[in-house]
Scaffold this motif. Structure first.
Motif, PDB file in Angstrom:
ATOM      1  N   SER A  96       0.820  -1.228   0.000  1.00 19.28           N
ATOM      2  CA  SER A  96       0.000   0.000   0.000  1.00 19.28           C
ATOM      3  C   SER A  96       0.841   1.259   0.000  1.00 19.28           C
ATOM      4  O   SER A  96       0.373   2.328   0.397  1.00 19.28           O
ATOM      5  CB  SER A  96      -0.968   0.008   1.206  1.00 19.28           C
ATOM      6  N   THR A  97       2.086   1.140  -0.402  1.00 17.46           N
ATOM      7  CA  THR A  97       2.972   2.310  -0.506  1.00 17.46           C
ATOM      8  C   THR A  97       3.217   2.590  -1.979  1.00 17.46           C
ATOM      9  O   THR A  97       3.389   1.682  -2.786  1.00 17.46           O
ATOM     10  CB  THR A  97       4.304   2.050   0.200  1.00 17.46           C
ATOM     11  N   ASP A  98       3.217   3.882  -2.291  1.00 14.28           N
ATOM     12  CA  ASP A  98       3.428   4.276  -3.688  1.00 14.28           C
ATOM     13  C   ASP A  98       4.763   3.728  -4.187  1.00 14.28           C
ATOM     14  O   ASP A  98       5.808   3.975  -3.585  1.00 14.28           O
ATOM     15  CB  ASP A  98       3.401   5.812  -3.790  1.00 14.28           C
ATOM     16  N   ARG A 124       0.001  14.390   2.426  1.00  8.73           N
ATOM     17  CA  ARG A 124      -1.160  14.528   1.548  1.00  8.73           C
ATOM     18  C   ARG A 124      -0.806  14.512   0.060  1.00  8.73           C
ATOM     19  O   ARG A 124      -1.520  13.909  -0.743  1.00  8.73           O
ATOM     20  CB  ARG A 124      -1.918  15.806   1.909  1.00  8.73           C
ATOM     21  N   TYR A 126       1.144  12.716  -1.340  1.00  5.43           N
ATOM     22  CA  TYR A 126       1.452  11.332  -1.698  1.00  5.43           C
ATOM     23  C   TYR A 126       0.295  10.398  -1.353  1.00  5.43           C
ATOM     24  O   TYR A 126       0.476   9.179  -1.258  1.00  5.43           O
ATOM     25  CB  TYR A 126       2.713  10.877  -0.967  1.00  5.43           C
ATOM     26  N   GLY A 127      -0.877  11.002  -1.129  1.00  5.82           N
ATOM     27  CA  GLY A 127      -2.043  10.189  -0.842  1.00  5.82           C
ATOM     28  C   GLY A 127      -2.120   9.683   0.581  1.00  5.82           C
ATOM     29  O   GLY A 127      -2.900   8.766   0.879  1.00  5.82           O
ATOM     30  N   ILE A 128      -1.340  10.249   1.465  1.00  5.97           N
ATOM     31  CA  ILE A 128      -1.350   9.849   2.879  1.00  5.97           C
ATOM     32  C   ILE A 128      -1.881  11.026   3.677  1.00  5.97           C
ATOM     33  O   ILE A 128      -1.196  12.062   3.774  1.00  5.97           O
ATOM     34  CB  ILE A 128       0.060   9.452   3.351  1.00  5.97           C
ATOM     35  N   PRO A 129      -3.095  10.933   4.246  1.00  2.25           N
ATOM     36  CA  PRO A 129      -3.701  12.085   4.931  1.00  2.25           C
ATOM     37  C   PRO A 129      -3.143  12.295   6.337  1.00  2.25           C
ATOM     38  O   PRO A 129      -3.888  12.268   7.315  1.00  2.25           O
ATOM     39  CB  PRO A 129      -5.174  11.703   4.967  1.00  2.25           C
TER      40      PRO A 129
END
Length: 447
Positions: A96-98, A124, A126-129
């Motif tokens: 689940s990591t880019d 954020r 990188y899609g991590i809130p």
């Protein structure tokens, strides 16, 4: 206008001012303590995360150097890992990591690796809130390892702690303020008792004393000091009342004698010897004048206005005073100098020589000599003397022994009292003893 708040503050009670100051100090202390606590807690939690990501990065670096990475990294404690080769491609990462975009660009990765310290990163983009805590380490063959962990848990913990402190600190401050109000009130209650006791003391009840608290503290010392002051005031008041009473009694006799002589002379003017009447009235007038002078001297002594700090040559003063009575004084060749008031010391000599001349049979002697740090003056007569048990009593005001109660000789009963008070005000002493025969008055003054 600027002074009004200070005036308002000074008009508040001591209890209010102490409570406000104590509460303000406690408030500042609690605020500082809360700030320090939150900062220390935050640093401790950040250090824990830094240790975890740093340890995880070292593990991945070790695996990379041993060529044991197969592209999939097992996640631990929600830690994100990216392994980037020298060309900027991600070769391994946690699930689940880019796997396309590194968390840090190449320049930032180099700077972070060189510093060796973890840093904050906004996740954020990188899609991590969440905010991330990222550390970067270099491995062999130009490989870079990034390990990161979310900071959201710590943020929530610090936010929760801040809310608890924000709500709890004012409540605690209110409780401490109330406790301070009660404690200060009880601490000041002995002072209130002193105030109430002081309001109950009047001129009709001068013997009352202020209540003394049981605690051996500053208020206890204050109460003892005030009671000692009241005792001194009561003693001074008693002495003043006794002086007024005795003075009134002493004044009554010469005034009555003058009135009687004048009334008799006016009732029988033809058979009256006016010269004899005038001599009698003059004698009573002189007695009144002497009494008035002695009373003024006592008043001046009681007010503490006796000493003038000036040198007094006792030899010259003793010689001059003795010559007024036709007496020779035995004085040393060297000058004997004391510090004080020449007029008051002269009154002492006059009073002592008056007494000696009044009671002597044939001889009166006056002497002066120096004994160490003291100047000693003696006045001796060969009269009947004074019994040992009465030699202290004669220094009381308006005291006459039975053998000298007659006022025909002009005595007021104040001479020795004035002499003692003047001598003691000069730091000396006066005493009476036997002259065998007669009486010797000895005055000691510091040279």
């Amino acid at each position: 206008m600027a002074a009004n708040p200070f005036r308002w503050w000074r008009r508040r009670s001591l209890r209010v001012r102490l409570t406000v100051v104590a509460t303000a100090v406690l408030g500042v202390g609690l605020a500082v303590a809360a700030w320090v606590f939150v900062n220390v807690l935050g640093r401790s939690l950040i250090a824990t995360i830094d240790d975890e990501v740093t340890s995880r990065a070292r593990e991945i670096v070790a695996l990379s150097d041993a060529n044991r990475l197969d592209g999939e990294i097992v996640p631990t404690k929600a830690t994100i890992v990216q392994v980037i080769d020298r060309n900027g491609r991600i070769t391994a990462a946690t699930p689940s990591t880019d796997r396309l975009v590194p968390l840090l660009p190449q320049g930032a990765r180099g700077t972070a690796a060189d510093s060796g310290r973890p840093q904050f990163l906004d996740g954020r983009p990188y899609g991590i809130p969440a905010v991330l805590r990222v550390t970067v380490m270099s491995a062999d063959n130009g490989v870079t390892v990034l390990a990161a962990r979310s900071f959201s848990e710590i943020e929530r913990a610090l936010r929760t702690t801040g809310h608890v402190l924000l709500l709890g600190t004012p409540l605690l401050l209110v409780v401490l303020a109330g406790a301070s109000w009660v404690i200060i009130g009880r601490t000041l209650s002995p002072i209130g008792a002193l105030r109430r006791g002081a309001t109950e003391i009047t001129g009709s009840s001068p013997s009352r004393r202020l209540p003394v608290p049981e605690a051996n503290d500053e208020v206890h010392s204050l109460a003892m000091t005030l009671n000692d002051m009241l005792a001194r005031l009561e003693e001074a008041g008693s002495r003043q009342r006794a002086l007024v009473s005795d003075a009134a009694h002493e004044l009554r006799s010469p005034l009555a004698s003058m009135r009687l002589q004048l009334e008799v002379a006016l009732s029988h003017p033809d058979g009256q010897d006016w010269r004899e009447t005038a001599e009698g009235v003059l004698e009573d007038t002189l007695r009144l004048s002497k009494l008035a002078e002695d009373l003024l001297a006592l008043a001046r002594l009681d007010e503490g206005r006796t000493l003038r700090h000036e040198p007094v040559e006792l030899g010259r003063l003793v010689t001059r005073t003795a010559s007024r009575y036709g007496l020779d004084a035995d004085i040393p060749a060297e000058a004997v100098v004391v510090i004080g008031a020449e007029m008051d010391l002269g009154r002492v000599l006059v009073n002592l020589i008056d007494n000696a001349v009044r009671h002597a049979h044939d001889k009166v002697g006056v002497g002066l000599w120096k004994s160490g740090p003291w100047a000693v003056v003696t006045v001796t007569d060969d009269g009947p003397g004074i019994p040992p048990e009465d030699r202290e009593r004669v220094f009381d005001r308006f005291t006459r022994l039975d053998t000298s109660r007659s006022r025909d000789d002009g005595g007021t009963g104040l001479g020795l009292a004035i002499a003692r008070e003047v001598v003691e005000a000069h730091g000396g002493s006066i005493a009476l003893d036997d002259a065998e025969p007669g009486l010797r008055a000895t005055v000691r003054l510091p040279v």
